[in-house]
Design an enzyme around this catalytic site. Sequence first.
Site, PDB file in Angstrom:
ATOM      1  N   ASP A 156     -19.353  11.838 -16.678  1.00  0.00           N
ATOM      2  CA  ASP A 156     -20.660  11.200 -15.453  1.00  0.00           C
ATOM      3  C   ASP A 156     -20.178  10.647 -14.414  1.00  0.00           C
ATOM      4  OD1 ASP A 156     -23.098  11.636 -15.273  1.00  0.00           O
ATOM      5  OD2 ASP A 156     -23.550   8.997 -15.744  1.00  0.00           O
ATOM      6  N   ASP A 177      -6.431   4.238 -17.248  1.00  0.00           N
ATOM      7  CA  ASP A 177      -7.087   5.757 -16.549  1.00  0.00           C
ATOM      8  C   ASP A 177      -6.015   6.443 -17.017  1.00  0.00           C
ATOM      9  OD1 ASP A 177      -6.371   7.647 -15.367  1.00  0.00           O
ATOM     10  OD2 ASP A 177      -5.903   6.221 -13.068  1.00  0.00           O
ATOM     11  N   GLY A 209     -21.597   2.782 -21.275  1.00  0.00           N
ATOM     12  CA  GLY A 209     -22.054   3.852 -22.349  1.00  0.00           C
ATOM     13  C   GLY A 209     -22.861   4.007 -22.605  1.00  0.00           C
ATOM     14  N   LYS A 222     -21.275  15.498 -13.556  1.00  0.00           N
ATOM     15  CA  LYS A 222     -21.329  15.440 -13.079  1.00  0.00           C
ATOM     16  C   LYS A 222     -20.642  16.154 -11.408  1.00  0.00           C
ATOM     17  CE  LYS A 222     -21.952  11.078 -11.719  1.00  0.00           C
ATOM     18  NZ  LYS A 222     -23.191   9.703 -11.943  1.00  0.00           N
TER      19      LYS A 222
END
Length: 207
Positions: free
Chosen positions: A121, A96, A60, A161
């Site tokens: 991320d 998912d 988080g 990322k």
Amino acid sequence: MARSKSSNRWLEEHVNDPFVKQAQQDGYRSRASYKLLEINNKDRLIKPTDLVVDLGSAPGGWSQVAAKLVGHKGRVVASDILPMDPIAGVEFIQGDFTEQEVFDQIMAILDGARADVVISDMAPNISGVNAADQAASMYLVELALDMACQVLKPKGSFVAKVFHGEGYDEYVKTVRESFDKVVIRKPDSSRARSREVYLVAKGFRVA
């Protein structure tokens, strides 16, 4: 069981990491929070009243930052396969997002609204086999891009990322096809020896 040299190195780095200590002081759930803060300071992506979608959000850290940046008039919708403790101002869906049921839940929460920013991320569980880890990381970031293209509003932004390695150059090229501006950032809070960088894409062009 004795620790490996790599795990000992990670533990030593973690204990002495100034960003880990700062996160504890500032109430952030992970040092990763500072990566998004640095990126946002440079690129001014997330603004008050924005709608942000956070993919792979647990534990988080990025959702916490996003919630502060959008303020009480903005929204943060987060999703992860793993559970995530509640965060004020964040709507969380566990599951998912590539599965239809979870995707439908996200779309239901958005209720026809388009995201200003999609952030990711995400990283795979590391196996130690470089080729397999790189393939897994590229798969995740491709999923994030696909999701971003489905939920972003025109001129929206995307941050993800990415790890240098096979598939990296082709991925950046693919992102450029859908956004007006793409830059690569390496925040100070990203460990120097890590192959991770952050792709920042602005000006989404709806197909």
